[in-house]
Scaffold this motif. Structure first.
Motif, PDB file in Angstrom:
ATOM      1  N   THR A  77       0.807  -1.218   0.000  1.00  9.66           N
ATOM      2  CA  THR A  77       0.000   0.000   0.000  1.00  9.66           C
ATOM      3  C   THR A  77       0.839   1.267   0.000  1.00  9.66           C
ATOM      4  OG1 THR A  77      -0.123   0.007   2.414  1.00  9.66           O
ATOM      5  CG2 THR A  77      -1.888  -1.129   1.239  1.00  9.66           C
ATOM      6  N   TYR A  80     -11.972  -0.414   4.731  1.00  9.17           N
ATOM      7  CA  TYR A  80     -10.981  -1.440   4.411  1.00  9.17           C
ATOM      8  C   TYR A  80     -11.583  -2.639   3.684  1.00  9.17           C
ATOM      9  CZ  TYR A  80      -7.879   1.172   7.465  1.00  9.17           C
ATOM     10  OH  TYR A  80      -7.100   2.163   8.035  1.00  9.17           O
ATOM     11  N   THR A 123      -3.750   4.978  -6.210  1.00 14.24           N
ATOM     12  CA  THR A 123      -3.881   5.827  -5.023  1.00 14.24           C
ATOM     13  C   THR A 123      -4.111   7.273  -5.460  1.00 14.24           C
ATOM     14  OG1 THR A 123      -1.533   6.399  -4.835  1.00 14.24           O
ATOM     15  CG2 THR A 123      -2.249   4.325  -3.822  1.00 14.24           C
ATOM     16  N   ARG A 150      -1.313  -0.409  -7.717  1.00 15.71           N
ATOM     17  CA  ARG A 150      -1.097  -1.749  -7.157  1.00 15.71           C
ATOM     18  C   ARG A 150      -1.750  -2.738  -8.107  1.00 15.71           C
ATOM     19  NH1 ARG A 150      -3.080  -4.350  -1.320  1.00 15.71           N
ATOM     20  NH2 ARG A 150      -2.314  -6.458  -1.750  1.00 15.71           N
ATOM     21  N   ASN A 198      -9.344  -1.449  -0.323  1.00 14.31           N
ATOM     22  CA  ASN A 198      -8.471  -0.993   0.755  1.00 14.31           C
ATOM     23  C   ASN A 198      -7.286  -0.163   0.247  1.00 14.31           C
ATOM     24  OD1 ASN A 198      -6.985  -0.881   3.243  1.00 14.31           O
ATOM     25  ND2 ASN A 198      -5.841  -2.670   2.584  1.00 14.31           N
ATOM     26  N   THR A 199      -6.674  -0.616  -0.847  1.00 12.26           N
ATOM     27  CA  THR A 199      -5.443   0.020  -1.321  1.00 12.26           C
ATOM     28  C   THR A 199      -5.590   1.502  -1.652  1.00 12.26           C
ATOM     29  OG1 THR A 199      -4.551  -2.084  -2.109  1.00 12.26           O
ATOM     30  CG2 THR A 199      -3.623  -0.073  -3.072  1.00 12.26           C
ATOM     31  N   GLN A 233      -5.973   3.233   1.966  1.00 12.98           N
ATOM     32  CA  GLN A 233      -4.773   3.175   2.806  1.00 12.98           C
ATOM     33  C   GLN A 233      -3.549   3.708   2.063  1.00 12.98           C
ATOM     34  OE1 GLN A 233      -2.831  -0.619   4.482  1.00 12.98           O
ATOM     35  NE2 GLN A 233      -4.389  -0.125   6.007  1.00 12.98           N
ATOM     36  N   GLY A 234      -3.480   3.429   0.764  1.00 12.88           N
ATOM     37  CA  GLY A 234      -2.359   3.927  -0.033  1.00 12.88           C
ATOM     38  C   GLY A 234      -2.385   5.434  -0.169  1.00 12.88           C
TER      39      GLY A 234
END
Length: 468
Positions: free
Chosen positions: A176, A302, A353, A359, A381-382, A385-386
């Motif tokens: 991430t 998430y 992101t 990713r 999630n990425t 959170q990223g």
């Protein structure tokens, strides 16, 4: 503790007696031996035949995890006073009537606070003792975990530099983009409410210096509100205050009704001379609903599914689905954004992101349902959170290149996800704190490109614990 059969093979049962090899810390000389050996053998016997397992391990045997033990013990603590009718008799250890009265009036847990072990051990004093003993076992496990995971890793001579400070290795090559630490993992410190030994007090500034600890408030949720362009979330953050209480109010009509009727307050800002609110606060009156709302806020960010939430809450999947459905009411933009990310992962095999870092994922065409579910959760999630990692990285750059902070003698020590720690002269701590907050509030070359403001909380003190 259990006398049960294997869930996978009913022909196999746990023995009534089992022998274990344990470290011989007391140097006991066993029968037939002349000197004490490094290990000695002990025998443990089954102590209850009516205890039904709550959960099982993957191998099919009853689980004795911390969660399982807490279910057995209930809400009681490890402390147990053996108070019974014997107090009415003369006790050599009690000097006067005052001590007897004090013992009799000391609060004792209600039977409803005791776990499943209470009935299994026959109730009464036996049941009480069993629950408190299991609670003590949980306490020992908790203490052992703190010592082995947080204290011992900081005591190795190999982790100190020439200046006597602890240095860790930072890794930027994570999925991430968040920094991770190892040898030792300084990012892995116990939550404040679980830090019984106040481990963070061991991290101190040099003489004459202080530590500034600044962290973002609800960064991932603000990122989600921006990425999904969710009007209700953006409005809630714009209004300020307790975001989780606002979520609970929007999820449960009866809470909104209670607020409209002025039976509870969403928030309270005391005026001079006011010590208590005129009516209860939402977070106190509806603590359970707010807890669920808080868990949902982060779980949905998430990509957690109703199945996972049902397991966490110990409710049916249908009940968890209904709760999740209530969360999405008025937040349809979040659901649409999440579905778009899943589609993106399936069609082009990657997600992005805030600053465009990608990713990649393997193809979902021939993936198993569990593997496909993992990819879809990571696709949700990425970006959240990223993007939070993007914000934190940019904030660190703003701090490190700030000429005024360098002039005042402040330097960046560590980043712990949404938190940064700096050290510098105590005499300029107040000025430096204001600069750090400004850098973090506007991390993109002195600007904030998000549709929502970035909340930053900062304190300074001589040690990490006091600055949290």
């Amino acid at each position: 503790m259990y006398y049960a059969m294997s869930r996978k093979d009913p022909s196999q049962t746990l023995p009534l007696e089992k022998e274990f090899k344990v470290p011989n810390v007391d140097n006991i000389i066993e029968e037939g031996k002349k000197i004490a050996t490094k290990f000695r053998k002990i025998k443990l016997n089954a102590i209850c035949s009516g205890l039904q397992p709550e959960t099982y391990t993957a191998s099919g045997w009853p689980s004795v995890s911390g969660k399982a033990l807490k279910t057995l013990a209930g809400k009681v603590s490890m402390d147990y006073d053996f108070i019974d009718n014997e107090l009415d008799e003369k006790d050599d250890d009690v000097d006067d009537d005052d001590e007897v009265a004090e013992a009799k009036t000391k609060p004792v847990a209600n039977n409803s606070d005791y776990g499943t072990a209470y009935v299994a051990f026959g109730g009464g004093s036996e049941g009480h003792e069993a629950c408190h003993a299991i609670a003590a076992l949980c306490e020992v496990c908790s203490i052992d975990s703190l010592i082995s995971n947080f204290i011992l890793p900081l005591q190795g001579s190999h982790i100190s530099g020439k200046n006597g400070r602890i240095h860790c290795s930072l890794n930027i090559n994570t999925e991430t983009g968040r920094l991770s630490a190892r040898r030792p993992n300084l990012q892995n410190q116990p939550a404040l409410e679980k830090d019984r030994y106040k481990i963070r007090q061991g991290f101190i500034a040099a003489p004459g210096n202080s530590l500034i600890v600044a962290d973002y408030g609800q960064l991932e949720l603000r990122i989600l509100a921006h990425l999904a362009e969710c009007k209700s979330m953006l409005d809630a953050f714009e209004a300020g205050g307790d975001f989780h209480s606002r979520t609970a109010m929007n999820m449960y009509p009866y809470i909104r009704d209670a607020i409209d009727r002025k039976q509870v307050l969403l928030e309270w800002h005391p005026q001079p001379g006011q010590e208590t609110p005129p009516v209860p606060l939402l977070k106190d009156m509806y603590a359970s609903e707010r807890r669920k709302a808080k868990m949902l806020n982060f779980s949905i960010a998430y990509g957690k599914t109703p199945v996972g939430l049902a397991r966490d809450w110990k409710v049916s999947v249908n009940e968890a689905k209904e709760t999740v459905k209530r969360w999405y009411n008025g937040r349809e933009e979040v659901l649409r954004w999440q579905e778009a990310r899943k589609k993106e992962a399936r069609s082009i095999g990657c997600v992005y992101t805030l600053l465009g870092r990608a990713r990649t994922f393997p193809s979902t065409k021939n993936a198993t349902p569990s593997h496909r579910g993992h990819i879809e959760r990571a696709a949700i999630n990425t970006p959240v959170q990223g993007s939070a990692a993007d914000v934190a990285m940019c904030a660190m750059l703003e701090i490190s290149k700030n000429a005024r902070l360098r002039e005042l003698g402040w330097k960046l020590l560590l980043q712990v996800h949404d938190e940064v720690i700096l050290e510098g002269p105590t005499e300029s701590a107040e000025v430096a704190k204001a600069i750090v907050v400004d850098c973090m509030s506007k991390p993109f070359d002195g600007k904030n490109i998000l549709k929502v403001g970035l909340s930053v909380d900062a304190k300074f003190a001589q040690n990490w614990y006091s600055a949290k």
